[in-house]
Design a protein around this motif. Structure first.
Motif, PDB file in Angstrom:
ATOM      1  N   LYS A 224     -25.744  76.446  65.382  1.00  0.00           N
ATOM      2  CA  LYS A 224     -26.909  75.937  64.501  1.00  0.00           C
ATOM      3  C   LYS A 224     -26.803  74.319  64.676  1.00  0.00           C
ATOM      4  O   LYS A 224     -27.933  73.792  64.569  1.00  0.00           O
ATOM      5  CB  LYS A 224     -26.613  76.475  63.240  1.00  0.00           C
ATOM      6  CG  LYS A 224     -27.730  75.960  62.345  1.00  0.00           C
ATOM      7  CD  LYS A 224     -27.839  76.888  60.810  1.00  0.00           C
ATOM      8  CE  LYS A 224     -29.192  76.398  60.238  1.00  0.00           C
ATOM      9  NZ  LYS A 224     -29.237  77.106  59.002  1.00  0.00           N
ATOM     10  N   ALA A 227     -28.784  73.367  67.558  1.00  0.00           N
ATOM     11  CA  ALA A 227     -29.966  73.730  67.583  1.00  0.00           C
ATOM     12  C   ALA A 227     -30.892  72.924  66.652  1.00  0.00           C
ATOM     13  O   ALA A 227     -31.951  72.421  66.969  1.00  0.00           O
ATOM     14  CB  ALA A 227     -30.365  75.234  67.103  1.00  0.00           C
ATOM     15  N   GLN A 231     -33.849  69.942  67.913  1.00  0.00           N
ATOM     16  CA  GLN A 231     -35.129  69.993  67.306  1.00  0.00           C
ATOM     17  C   GLN A 231     -35.494  68.862  66.524  1.00  0.00           C
ATOM     18  O   GLN A 231     -36.491  68.424  66.777  1.00  0.00           O
ATOM     19  CB  GLN A 231     -35.262  71.340  66.346  1.00  0.00           C
ATOM     20  CG  GLN A 231     -35.260  72.754  67.054  1.00  0.00           C
ATOM     21  CD  GLN A 231     -34.990  73.741  65.831  1.00  0.00           C
ATOM     22  OE1 GLN A 231     -36.006  74.196  65.441  1.00  0.00           O
ATOM     23  NE2 GLN A 231     -33.850  74.324  65.955  1.00  0.00           N
ATOM     24  N   ILE A 238     -36.141  76.165  73.341  1.00  0.00           N
ATOM     25  CA  ILE A 238     -34.803  76.271  73.136  1.00  0.00           C
ATOM     26  C   ILE A 238     -34.284  77.884  73.112  1.00  0.00           C
ATOM     27  O   ILE A 238     -35.270  78.771  72.481  1.00  0.00           O
ATOM     28  CB  ILE A 238     -34.203  76.006  71.452  1.00  0.00           C
ATOM     29  CG1 ILE A 238     -34.407  74.293  71.412  1.00  0.00           C
ATOM     30  CG2 ILE A 238     -32.829  76.413  71.345  1.00  0.00           C
ATOM     31  CD1 ILE A 238     -34.042  73.835  70.118  1.00  0.00           C
ATOM     32  N   LEU A 240     -30.979  80.444  72.692  1.00  0.00           N
ATOM     33  CA  LEU A 240     -29.678  80.109  72.135  1.00  0.00           C
ATOM     34  C   LEU A 240     -28.722  81.222  72.784  1.00  0.00           C
ATOM     35  O   LEU A 240     -28.820  82.158  73.109  1.00  0.00           O
ATOM     36  CB  LEU A 240     -29.932  81.000  70.246  1.00  0.00           C
ATOM     37  CG  LEU A 240     -30.645  79.968  69.570  1.00  0.00           C
ATOM     38  CD1 LEU A 240     -30.750  80.801  68.287  1.00  0.00           C
ATOM     39  CD2 LEU A 240     -30.335  78.657  69.425  1.00  0.00           C
TER      40      LEU A 240
END
Lengths: 537, 444
Positions: A224, A227, A231, A238, A240
């Protein structure tokens, strides 16, 4: 747990005059959009021609219909794939969208000949299914050499010889850059950005405007964090990577990570609302360098390692080995004994075990939220179950898979041609139909209405009976007596128990065909026409 | 439509500000005018920005934005914590059902098997799986047609059900045995029910695991056959397979109840029919809630598994979500996977297919994936045939249902592997993030 938009919510954003604009009622258009039979993008043109106030409505509608999980494009042109786009945790509550593309790997230390052979295998694989073919979708290029130039050349060769979308696999930014140069304009997926290479990989993703995988190496906070950071830096394409170690007890954690991340995304965590990549290829590494350690599951494994059996397979099963059943069920112990007494002769080779583990991991993660995956095994026993598993889970459960119950002509049948029946379950019908037409057969095939059940289930459940067959012929206005010279009906082997009743009720000769329509061509060659038999006597 | 977003313009502005150029081109004012407005406003903002910066085309501006973004990539990460909520709607645990009875309960089984008890969907986080998945291996009361790769495992026992059962338990690790009394079908051998009951007795003598008794599937004969079989197995708490809406389910349900057995409630991929039959077995036959298992029908991978999967998932979710008529353990005739031609045929009958490879390996994995997919939908008990398929299915379900939290499973394997360096390094894999990268350079 799901984002489901109802047609009523959509209704107010539609122009009133749908009849003229879409040749459908307003409610029908709303329902089509809700069920994604009609894509929002496809109606943009209509809104553009309307007064400008409608653009605002269009934008609101677009926002309303945006899937919970982002859709990401990889590749360009005809073979381009779109991944993600799901709204629900369980397929029956709507449908899963965008069947996960399967990427098979190649690597930069292969010789040219090896590379071409493997690419040929990847690109030509196909499996006929319900009127179409199942294929592999992508190629993943791994940097094994550790050399940017070698990787660059390899990617070039792959592009020259194959038009599938690519995944470039390396965690070294220099090598990644050389691959991106070769694949300029091809929109490849970058694997991967992790904690160590984040800055450089982020820059590459921006520079080449390429979709990128972020990998938290199995840790969800790390995933997270990455990510969110990407962003914030303006990267929004993206994918994951929940992380996938070698096959073993940790697969439980992998499996749950997929569920956790997907649930977070569907529940509204925008920062994690991206497609997930599965790496079944990693499941194969079981037992590398540890001899048969991977074998907890394999027949011989447990018995073979003998004393080591306790942790035995530890490499493979780890914690699960203990709980897994060896001691409790007594099963594994028994199996071990068996391999000594020799009654379980052939043990599976490590290659087969690795392939089974890869296929199991890939199929399990297909069920639970993988949106794209990288595999290695290209043996038919690895690929066939996998392409079918993906198809199984991503078939739209709202589409009835039945064909119209009626009499179908295969080829150009005449009065001498055989008459057969099967059920109207689409899969059954298409299987029989393709078996017959690919054998160049002429004849009549009746699809009996069984409510979409296959032959075996319909016979057991009472939907496929002599009465049902008779009625279907009547509805088709086809009288076997007058339409044919042989007055004979061929039954599916699985419906053999209907033979007597059909003969009694329909006053025809009922012949029992083979159990599987794959054998029909040969069966017909040997048994048709019935006259031949009589003449022979 | 442009791909440029408001946040892109912000990044560009920030970068220009860093270079001290923002003021001279009045970008801040332009941007302030567009903040939070609709796309028309953004478009005009983009064109004003492009004009202010002297860009001729959108892609020129995009290039500037790209440079600005690259320049401003964060030096350090924004630490974030992962959070997810549980599945609150699952409020009703699945009924636990025990099969087999030991001496103190009037039977002769060495151990019993309990199924069910789940509190969430299979292997999900938030609740552990209290009882393992189990495998019952098929035994037939007469030689039957079997796929070659299945048959080769049973060649020596095909006409001796007791020896067949023993082999399945002792050599192949079967948790249970299913004796299929198919010879009782009037269209096959019409073996009298009494004689079939004898076969059941022989099986109970031969093995000490809990057993399943299956009829022939003939709806007229099965009630009589299963009645006699239930009587012969009285006290052993077997699973009677099965009651179906298309037959006299009442006789079968009552026989199961009278002799202390569990009933298999079999329907054909229809959640409503499943509810109806369960209700009838409870109300009309007096079956108690700890004595029913459901078989909603298994279709093979590629042959309707999509229906079987979703039907089972719906049934399990309905049960967990509070439907008391559906909160029971599930059973699958996984052997049906062998009906798929991909499982047994030597080669594809379709000319255009690439080769189907070696059926010796294709068959078992077809059975494994069929079963595993249903395990993920909620299935508890698997009726299977191929020994290798049984092993791999047991392996994956054991891994997935291991009760300890995933985070400490690596710890537990550490301690057991301490005395073996090879296994130790493998068991430690979870702790070392590098294991997640192994496949990049080394694939078996």
């Amino acid at each position: 747990m799901a984002k489901i938009v109802s047609p009523l919510e959509i209704y107010s954003y539609l122009p009133d005059d749908c009849e003229t604009l879409f040749q459908a009622s307003k409610m029908a258009v709303a329902a089509q959009l809700a069920g994604r039979k009609l894509k929002i993008k496809d109606i943009r043109g209509v809104y553009e021609k309307l007064p400008s106030a409608f653009m605002e409505k269009y934008e609101k509608l677009e926002e309303l219909l945006r899937p919970a999980i982002a859709e990401i494009e990889i590749g360009t042109g005809d073979k381009k794939v779109i991944i993600g786009g799901d709204d629900v945790m369980f397929r029956h509550t709507l449908s899963f969208y965008n069947k996960p593309p399967i990427a098979a790997d190649v690597w930069d230390t292969m010789t040219d000949a090896e590379l071409l052979t493997r690419l040929e295998k990847i690109t030509t694989f196909r499996k006929f299914y319900v009127g179409a073919f199942l294929y592999l979708d992508m190629v993943a290029v791994r940097s094994v050499s550790g050399n940017p130039e070698t990787f660059q050349k390899c990617v070039e060769k792959v592009i020259q010889n194959c038009d599938m979308p690519l995944i470039l696999c390396t965690k070294n930014p220099k090598i990644m850059k050389s691959g991106l140069k070769s694949a300029a304009g091809k929109n490849p997926l970058m694997y991967a950005c992790d904690t160590a290479n984040r800055e450089e990989m982020t820059k590459l993703a921006i520079e080449y405007d390429a979709p990128i995988v972020v990998s938290g190496s199995g840790d969800l906070d790390t995933l997270k964090t990455l990510a969110v950071t990407l962003q914030n830096d303006g990267v929004d394409k993206i994918v994951l990577d929940p992380g996938m170690p070698a096959w073993g007890a940790d697969f439980k954690k992998v499996f749950q990570n997929f569920i956790k991340i997907r649930k977070a995304g569907i529940d509204g965590d925008k920062e994690l609302a991206f497609p997930l990549i599965a790496l079944p290829i990693a499941a194969r590494t079981t037992g590398l360098g540890t001899g048969g350690a991977g074998g907890a599951g394999e027949t011989g494994g447990v018995g073979e390692t003998g004393g080591a059996g306790g942790m035995g397979g530890a490499g493979g099963m780890g914690g699960a080995g203990g709980t897994g059943g060896a001691s409790e069920t007594g099963g594994a112990g028994g199996m071990g004994g068996a391999s000594e007494t020799g009654s379980q002769k052939e043990k599976l080779s490590p290659e087969i075990i690795a392939g089974y583990h890869e296929t199991m991991a890939a199929s399990a993660l297909t069920v639970r939220y993988a949106d794209i995956m990288i595999i290695h095994g290209l043996e038919a026993h690895e690929l066939l179950p996998l392409v079918h598993a993906a198809d199984t889970i991503y078939t739209d459960p709202r589409t009835p898979s039945a064909v119209e119950p009626k009499l179908y002509k295969i080829g150009q049948p005449g009065p001498e041609s055989p008459v057969l029946f099967t059920t109207n379950f689409a899969l059954t019908y298409y299987t029989v139909e393709s078996d017959l037409s690919s054998a160049g057969f002429n004849g009549y095939l009746l699809a009996v209405n069984t409510g979409g059940l296959g032959v075996e289930a319909a016979v057991a459940g009472g939907q496929l009976t002599a009465e049902a067959v008779q009625k279907e012929f009547e509805d088709a206005a086809f009288d076997i007596k007058t339409e044919t010279k042989h007055n004979t009906l061929i039954l599916p082997g699985l419906a053999a128990r209907l033979q007597n009743e059909i003969e009694k009720k329909m006053k025809v000769t009922a012949m029992v065909g083979p159990m599987d329509s794959g054998r029909l061509a040969k069966w017909l060659e040997e048994n048709w026409a019935p006259d031949k038999e009589k003449n022979g006597r | 439509m442009t791909r440029i977003k408001y946040s892109d313009l912000e990044k560009l502005l920030a970068s220009l500000q860093a270079d001290g150029r923002a003021k001279e081109i009045q970008l801040p004012e332009i941007l302030a005018g567009a903040k939070g407005k609709d796309s028309a406003c953004l478009l005009s903002c983009i064109s004003q920005t492009a004009a202010a910066l002297g860009c001729q085309t959108d892609s020129e501006l995009e290039g500037l934005i790209r440079e600005a973004k690259i320049k401003s990539v964060s030096k350090s990460v924004i630490p974030s914590r992962f959070n997810v909520s549980g599945f609150e709607k699952f409020t009703l645990p699945i009924q636990e059902v025990t099969l087999g009875a030991g001496k103190k309960d009037g039977g002769s089984r060495k151990n019993t098997i309990t199924l069910g008890g789940e509190k969430t969907m299979p292997y999900f986080f938030g609740a552990s799986m209290p009882n393992k998945n189990r495998v019952a291996m098929d035994v037939f009361d007469m030689p039957v047609g079997l796929a070659k790769s299945v048959r080769s495992n049973y060649e020596d026992v095909l006409d001796d059900p007791a020896a067949w059962a023993k082999k399945a338990v002792n050599e192949f690790g079967a948790d249970m045995i299913t004796i299929h009394l198919i010879s009782t079908d009037p269209n096959i051998k019409d073996t009298p029910a009494k004689e079939a009951a004898k076969t059941v007795e022989n099986i109970l003598q031969a093995v000490d695991v809990p057993i399943v008794i299956g009829g022939s599937g003939n709806p007229k004969k099965d009630p009589e056959v299963l009645e006699k079989a239930a009587e012969a197995a009285a006290g052993e708490r077997v699973l009677i397979a099965s009651a179906n809406l298309n037959m006299d389910y009442k006789r079968i349900g009552e026989a199961a109840k009278e002799h202390g057995h569990v009933i298999l409630s079999w329907t054909q991929m229809d959640i409503n029919a499943q509810k109806e039959l369960n209700r009838k077995l409870f109300r009309q036959c007096g079956v108690s809630s700890d004595s029913l298992i459901m078989d909603p029908t298994t279709a093979a991978l590629g042959y309707g598994l999509d229906y079987a999967y979703s039907n089972m998932e719906r049934i399990r979710m309905a049960g967990l979500s509070g439907d008391k008529e559906l909160a029971f353990p599930l059973s699958s005739g996984t052997t049906n996977a062998w009906g798929a031609r991909e499982a047994w045929m030597i080669e594809s009958p379709i000319q255009e297919d690439t080769s189907w490879g070696d059926r010796e390996y294709r068959g078992p994995i077809w059975e494994i994936i069929t079963g595993m997919t249903l395990a993920l939908a909620g299935n508890d008990l698997f009726m299977m045939m191929h020994p290798k398929a049984v092993q791999f299915l047991k392996e994956i379900t054991a891994i997935l249902s291991v009760s300890s939290d995933s985070s400490d499973s690596s710890d537990s394997s550490d301690s057991s592997a301490n005395d073996n360096s090879a296994a130790n390094s493998a068991a430690n894999t979870a702790a070392n993030p590098d294991v997640y990268d192994d496949w990049l350079t080394e694939v078996y």
